[in-house]
Motif scaffolding. Structure first.
Motif, mmCIF file in Angstrom:
data_model
loop_
_atom_site.group_PDB
_atom_site.id
_atom_site.type_symbol
_atom_site.label_atom_id
_atom_site.label_comp_id
_atom_site.label_asym_id
_atom_site.label_seq_id
_atom_site.Cartn_x
_atom_site.Cartn_y
_atom_site.Cartn_z
ATOM 1 N N PHE A 205 0.823 -1.125 -0.022
ATOM 2 C CA PHE A 205 0.055 -0.133 -0.046
ATOM 3 C C PHE A 205 0.674 1.273 0.032
ATOM 4 O O PHE A 205 0.627 2.413 -0.770
ATOM 5 C CB PHE A 205 -0.831 -0.068 1.098
ATOM 6 C CG PHE A 205 -2.154 -0.854 1.028
ATOM 7 C CD1 PHE A 205 -3.055 -0.811 0.170
ATOM 8 C CD2 PHE A 205 -2.081 -2.180 1.844
ATOM 9 C CE1 PHE A 205 -4.074 -1.685 0.175
ATOM 10 C CE2 PHE A 205 -2.854 -3.020 1.806
ATOM 11 C CZ PHE A 205 -4.244 -2.856 0.843
ATOM 12 N N ILE A 206 1.951 1.379 0.702
ATOM 13 C CA ILE A 206 2.583 2.589 1.045
ATOM 14 C C ILE A 206 3.219 3.105 -0.273
ATOM 15 O O ILE A 206 3.297 4.423 -0.731
ATOM 16 C CB ILE A 206 3.796 2.423 2.147
ATOM 17 C CG1 ILE A 206 3.008 2.504 3.660
ATOM 18 C CG2 ILE A 206 4.558 3.896 2.133
ATOM 19 C CD1 ILE A 206 3.991 2.321 4.825
ATOM 20 N N PRO A 207 3.845 2.336 -1.322
ATOM 21 C CA PRO A 207 4.411 2.726 -2.342
ATOM 22 C C PRO A 207 3.268 3.315 -3.299
ATOM 23 O O PRO A 207 3.476 4.375 -3.808
ATOM 24 C CB PRO A 207 5.177 1.576 -3.138
ATOM 25 C CG PRO A 207 5.469 0.745 -2.112
ATOM 26 C CD PRO A 207 4.506 0.879 -0.838
ATOM 27 N N ILE A 208 2.299 2.482 -3.317
ATOM 28 C CA ILE A 208 1.162 3.029 -4.191
ATOM 29 C C ILE A 208 0.577 4.551 -3.594
ATOM 30 O O ILE A 208 0.331 5.547 -4.468
ATOM 31 C CB ILE A 208 -0.028 2.275 -3.833
ATOM 32 C CG1 ILE A 208 0.169 0.879 -4.719
ATOM 33 C CG2 ILE A 208 -1.440 2.956 -4.794
ATOM 34 C CD1 ILE A 208 -0.833 -0.166 -4.768
ATOM 35 N N LEU A 255 9.598 1.403 4.011
ATOM 36 C CA LEU A 255 10.085 2.549 3.247
ATOM 37 C C LEU A 255 11.509 2.211 2.526
ATOM 38 O O LEU A 255 11.599 2.727 1.346
ATOM 39 C CB LEU A 255 10.096 3.767 4.210
ATOM 40 C CG LEU A 255 8.712 4.419 4.884
ATOM 41 C CD1 LEU A 255 9.175 5.432 5.813
ATOM 42 C CD2 LEU A 255 7.849 4.754 3.564
ATOM 43 N N ALA A 256 11.952 1.350 2.956
ATOM 44 C CA ALA A 256 13.626 1.125 2.339
ATOM 45 C C ALA A 256 13.256 0.448 0.972
ATOM 46 O O ALA A 256 14.059 0.496 -0.038
ATOM 47 C CB ALA A 256 14.153 0.080 3.044
ATOM 48 N N GLU A 257 11.971 -0.075 0.708
ATOM 49 C CA GLU A 257 11.583 -0.569 -0.574
ATOM 50 C C GLU A 257 11.152 0.299 -1.636
ATOM 51 O O GLU A 257 10.806 -0.278 -2.581
ATOM 52 C CB GLU A 257 10.733 -1.938 -0.293
ATOM 53 C CG GLU A 257 11.322 -2.944 0.548
ATOM 54 C CD GLU A 257 12.720 -3.437 0.203
ATOM 55 O OE1 GLU A 257 13.060 -3.246 -0.961
ATOM 56 O OE2 GLU A 257 13.195 -4.381 1.193
ATOM 57 N N SER A 573 10.730 -1.960 -7.186
ATOM 58 C CA SER A 573 10.737 -0.601 -7.879
ATOM 59 C C SER A 573 11.878 0.075 -7.423
ATOM 60 O O SER A 573 12.407 0.573 -8.439
ATOM 61 C CB SER A 573 9.757 0.142 -7.360
ATOM 62 O OG SER A 573 9.591 0.420 -5.649
ATOM 63 N N ARG A 574 12.482 -0.007 -6.374
ATOM 64 C CA ARG A 574 13.886 0.925 -5.980
ATOM 65 C C ARG A 574 14.910 0.367 -6.728
ATOM 66 O O ARG A 574 15.741 0.922 -7.456
ATOM 67 C CB ARG A 574 13.854 0.746 -4.517
ATOM 68 C CG ARG A 574 15.270 1.586 -4.059
ATOM 69 C CD ARG A 574 15.441 1.585 -2.625
ATOM 70 N NE ARG A 574 16.767 2.380 -2.305
ATOM 71 C CZ ARG A 574 17.060 2.326 -1.024
ATOM 72 N NH1 ARG A 574 16.695 1.728 0.153
ATOM 73 N NH2 ARG A 574 18.342 3.049 -0.788
#
Length: 771
Positions: A205-208, A255-257, A573-574
Motif C-alpha cells: 500500500f505505501i508505495p502506491i 520505506l526502504a523498498e 521498484s527501488r
C-alpha cells in the motif's frame, strides 16, 4: 526576568557539551559516539566542576525518541531484500557468532556471580557488533571496497534482525519473570505473524500512496508524512505489545523498498543525528564512576571475552560458510566491539527491571574500550592471518581450501525440495495474510455490518464480503505451482510421485476450506446460533463448494495475479530505478558495437552434462549460472528435442547438451561447475539455429518504455537480451528490470526466424548479424 524552563536549559547544556566533545573527538580522529558518552558523563551529577542536568525524566523521554530515530534510519538502510541477498554465508556466520557469544557471556556472568537473568542479557549485549562504528572504521581506513566487507555487512544485517527479536523476548521475559517455553514460543510466533502482515501490507500500500501523491510531496511534506508513518507504527507496535523500537525499525524497512527511501533517509538524518546525540549523551549520564571502579576486573574480563570471542567465533562462522581462511580472519577482526544495540538492550532491561542497574555502566565502559580499540584490532588481521597460515597444519589448510572452493555450487536443492519449499512459502505467506484479515473482520467488520443491517442478512453480508476479500489469497494458496515445471517433471518421472503431488494440492485445498469454515463458524457464533453436528457438516460442505468456485472463477484468478504483480513491482521498484540510472561498467562507442562480442571474447560453446554432474535434477533458476559464472544458457539439446532460450524453471538432465554464451574465463568457470573437462568443449554450433543479432528501437517500437521482463522477448519470441546500448553506453548482462528506451541498440540471442518476427512485430530497425 522570566525563569528559563529546565527542559530548555538541559537541552542547551546537552547540545553544547555534545557539540564541543564532537569537535574534540573529530580532531582526535575518534568516533563521535565516544564524545557523546564523555559529554554525558561531564554533565551528570557525578562531576561537580561542570553544570549538571536537572530534569533527567525529560531527557529520558528525548532519549527514547532518539532510539526511535536510530532504529527508523537503521530500518531504512536494512531492507529485507538485502537480508535475502546476503544469503546463507552471512546467516551461518551470524548465527554462529550470536549463539556462542551469548553462551560465552552467560558463562562469564555466571562465573562472576551475577545471576541467570543478568548473565543471559550480558550474553545478548556482547553478541551484537556496532554497525555505525564498523562503517566509520571502514571509511576512515579506506577498507570499504575490500572483498570481505560485504560479508561483514551481511553479518551485521542478520545481527540487527536478531537484536530486534531479542528485545521482544526481553519484554516477554519481563512480563512472565521466568523462562516459560510456551510464552517465549508464542512471543516469537506473534512477532513473525505481525512482521509478515506489516511488511507485506506496507510494501503493497505505501508505495502506491507515495506514487499517487508524488506531485505534492516536496521535502517538507515527505518528511512529515514519513515521520507520521514511523510514529504511527510505533504507536501500533506498543498497542499490540511490542517495543517502540520494533515499530520504528519495521516502518523503516517498509520505506526502504520505496523509490523515496534515499530521499527520506537524507531528510531524517538531521533529526536522527540530533536525537541520537541526546540518546548517547543520556547513556553517558548513566555512567557511575564508582560502579566502574568497583567492577574494573569484570569490565576487563568482558572486554577480553568480546575481543577474542568475536575473532574466534566470527572466523569459525565464516569458515563453516565455506569462506577462505583470510576472508574469515579479516571479517572476525572487524566485529570486536559493542555499540548502540548493547545500550538499547541494557536500557530496556533496566526499565523493565529484568537486570540489575550496575550492568549499564559496566556495558558502557566495555563499549568505550572496544570502540576505541576497533581500528587497531582491524590492522592486526593481516599479520594474524600470516601467522596462522604459516603455522597451520597442511592437512587443515588443504581442507579449508577444498571447502571454500567446492561449496560455491554445493548448496542447491533438488526438484522435490524446490517444489515443496515454494509451496511451504506460499502457504505461510497467504495464511498469515488470511488470518490477519479474518481476525480484523470478526472483531470489527462483521459486528459493524450486523449493527447496520439487522438480522441474518447482516451476518451473511459481512461474512460474504470477508470471503470475497480473502478469495484471491485462498485461490493462490491452492492453485500456485500446480502447473509448474517442477510439478510436471515429478509427475512424468514416476507414477509413485502422483500420490504425494496430489496430497500437496488436497492439503492446501483443505487448509483454504478451513479458513472459509472458520468465518462461517464465527459468524454463526455472533448470531448466537446453536451449532450442532448438522450445522458443522453443512459449513464444511459450503466451505468446500466456495473453494471450488474460487478455483473456477477467472475473475478471481485475474485479481489474484494482479495483486501479486503489484506487490512484486512495489518490492522491486527501488532496484528497478537504480538499474535505470546506473551507468554500465563496460563502455563502447557506437562505431565499435559490431566488434563488442569479439572484444569481450564472447562465443557460443556446447557442453554435455556428465552422468554424475552435481547440477542434475536442478532448475536453471536454482543453479543461477548467469549470476555465478556470467554465462547464458542459450539452448538445451535433449535427445532429438531442442529447447532454445529455455525458461528459468527448466530442469537439467544427464547428457543434456547445453549451448552456452560467455567468454573463455566464464566458460572455464562454468565447465568446472559442470564437472567437465576443457577438451569436451564443442565450438561448432552452426547447426543449432541460434544466432546473435543487433537492432535499434525505433520511436514506433512496441518495446520502448518496457522493462525486459515485461517485453515478452523471452516468453513470446523465445529470444534473450544479452546487451543494451543507451546513449553511447553499453550494458552487458542487463537486469530483467532494465527499461528499453527509444534509440537503444539491443543485442539479441535466439533463432534467426524468431528474431526476424520479433523485429517485425515490434517495428524495430535491423542493424547487423553477428553469426
Amino acid at each position: 526576568m522570566e525563569n528559563i524552563p529546565s527542559i530548555l536549559a538541559d537541552l542547551a547544556l546537552i547540545l553544547i557539551s555534545g557539540g564541543v566533545m564532537t569537535i574534540l573527538f573529530k580532531w582526535l580522529k575518534q568516533p563521535v559516539v565516544l564524545g557523546y558518552i564523555v559529554a554525558g558523563f561531564l554533565v551528570s551529577s557525578q562531576i561537580s566542576l561542570t553544570p549538571t542536568i536537572s530534569g533527567t525524566s525529560d531527557i529520558g523521554t528525548w532519549a527514547d525518541i532518539g532510539v526511535i530515530f536510530l532504529l527508523f534510519c537503521l530500518g531504512l538502510d536494512f531492507s529485507f531484500k538485502k537480508l535475502i541477498k546476503v544469503g546463507q554465508t552471512a546467516a551461518i556466520a551470524a548465527i554462529t557468532i550470536i549463539t556462542f557469544m551469548i553462551l560465552l557471556g552467560f558463562l562469564v556472568g555466571v562465573s562472576l556471580g551475577w545471576g541467570i537473568f543478568n548473565s543471559l542479557l550480558l550474553g545478548g549485549m556482547i553478541s551484537m557488533s556496532s554497525t555505525a562504528i564498523i562503517i566509520k572504521a571502514f571509511d576512515d581506513m579506506g577498507l570499504r571496497n575490500q572483498s570481505y566487507t560485504r560479508y561483514v555487512f551481511g553479518i551485521l544485517i542478520v545481527e540487527d534482525l536478531i537484536a530486534i527479536l531479542l528485545m521482544v523476548l526481553i519484554s516477554t521475559l519481563a512480563v512472565s519473570k521466568s523462562f516459560e517455553g510456551e510464552s517465549l514460543i508464542m512471543a516469537i510466533l506473534k512477532l513473525i505473524f505481525f512482521l509478515v502482515v506489516w511488511l507485506i501490507g506496507g510494501i503493497y500500500f505505501i508505495p502506491i500512496i507515495l506514487r499517487k501523491a508524488k506531485k505534492v510531496l516536496n521535502d517538507e511534506t515527505l518528511l512529515v508524512f514519513s515521520l507520521g508513518l514511523c510514529f504511527g507504527m510505533v504507536l501500533f507496535a506498543k498497542t499490540v505489545g511490542f517495543s517502540s523500537a520494533l515499530g520504528a525499525f519495521v516502518m523503516g524497512s517498509i520505506l526502504a523498498e520505496t523509490l523515496d527511501a534515499e530521499r527520506i533517509e537524507r531528510l531524517v538524518r538531521p533529526l536522527k543525528d540530533t536525537f541520537g546525540a541526546i540518546f548517547f549523551v543520556s547513556v553517558g549520564m548513566m555512567v557511575d564512576f564508582a560502579v566502574i571502579t568497583q567492577y574494573i576486573v569484570p569490565i576487563i574480563i568482558i572486554t577480553l571475552a568480546i575481543i577474542f570471542g568475536q575473532i574466534i567465533f566470527g572466523t569459525c562462522g565464516l569458515l563453516l560458510a565455506n569462506q577462505p581462511l583470510k576472508t574469515a580472519i579479516q571479517s572476525g577482526f572487524c566485529l570486536t566491539q559493542i555499540g548502540e544495540f548493547a545500550f538499547i538492550i541494557a536500557m530496556l532491561g533496566i526499565n523493565l527491571k529484568v537486570i540489575d542497574p550496575f550492568i549499564y555502566p559496566v556495558i558502557v565502559a566495555v563499549s568505550v574500550i572496544t570502540i576505541f580499540l576497533t581500528p587497531y584490532i582491524m590492522r592486526f588481521s593481516e599479520p594474524a592471518y600470516n601467522f596462522i597460515s604459516s603455522h597451520l597444519p597442511e592437512s587443515w589448510a588443504n581442507a579449508i581450501e577444498r571447502r571454500s572452493t567446492s561449496g560455491k555450487s554445493a548448496h542447491v536443492q533438488n526438484v522435490w525440495y524446490s517444489l515443496l519449499s515454494q509451496i511451504i512459502r506460499i502457504i505461510f505467506v497467504y495464511s498469515m495474510l488470511t488470518i490477519a484479515i479474518e481476525l480484523l473482520s470478526i472483531k470489527y467488520f462483521i459486528p459493524f455490518v450486523t449493527s447496520k443491517i439487522e438480522g441474518y442478512w447482516g451476518a451473511i453480508v459481512g461474512a460474504g464480503i470477508t470471503i470475497l476479500i480473502i478469495s484471491p489469497l485462498l485461490r493462490a494458496m491452492v492453485a500456485k505451482k500446480n502447473h509448474s515445471l517442477e510439478f510436471k517433471y515429478l509427475w512424468k518421472t514416476s507414477k509413485y510421485n502422483h500420490a504425494p503431488l496430489l496430497a500437496t494440492i488436497l492439503l492446501r485445498f483443505f487448509l483454504a476450506a478451513t479458513f472459509v469454515y472458520f468465518i462461517l463458524l464465527k459468524t454463526a457464533e455472533l448470531l448466537h446460533i446453536n451449532i450442532g453436528f448438522l450445522f458443522i457438516a453443512a459449513f464444511v460442505i459450503c466451505a468446500a463448494i466456495i473453494i471450488v468456485l474460487m478455483l473456477r472463477s477467472r475473475r478471481i484468478k485475474l485479481y489474484s495475479i494482479t495483486l501479486e504483480r503489484k506487490f512484486m513491482h512495489n518490492l522491486n521498484s527501488r532496484e528497478y530505478e537504480e538499474i535505470k540510472k546506473s551507468r554500465a561498467k563496460e563502455v563502447f562507442g557506437k562505431k565499435e558495437l559490431a566488434k563488442s562480442l569479439s572484444a569481450h571474447d564472447l562465443h557460443l560453446v556446447d557442453f554435455e552434462v556428465p552422468q554424475f554432474s552435481k547440477v542434475i535434477g536442478y532448475t536453471l533458476r536454482r543453479m543461477n549460472f548467469h549470476q555465478k559464472h556470467g554465462v547464458y544458457v542459450v539452448s538445451i539439446m535433449r535427445g532429438k528435442q531442442r529447447i532454445n532460450i529455455p525458461s528459468a524453471e527448466e530442469v537439467i538432465f544427464p547428457f543434456d547438451k547445453l549451448l552456452v554464451l560467455g567468454s573463455d574465463e566464464q566458460l572455464k568457470s562454468f565447465s568446472d561447475a559442470l564437472n567437465t573437462n576443457n577438451e569436451e568443449w564443442v565450438r561448432d554450433t552452426k547447426n543449432t539455429g541460434v544466432v546473435i543479432e543487433q537492432f535499434q528501437i525505433s520511436e514506433k517500437s512496441t518495446l520502448a518504455g518496457k522493462p525486459i521482463s515485461q517485453s515478452g522477448i523471452k516468453e513470446h519470441s523465445k529470444c534473450m537480451v544479452v546487451g543494451i546500448e543507451h546513449e553511447g553506453t553499453t550494458l552487458m548482462n542487463p537486469s530483467p528490470n532494465t527499461v528499453i528506451q527509444t534509440g537503444d541498440f539491443i543485442w539479441i540471442v535466439g533463432e534467426a526466424q524468431k528474431i526476424q518476427e520479433l523485429m517485425k512485430n515490434c517495428e524495430s530497425i535491423y542493424v547487423l548479424d553477428q553469426q
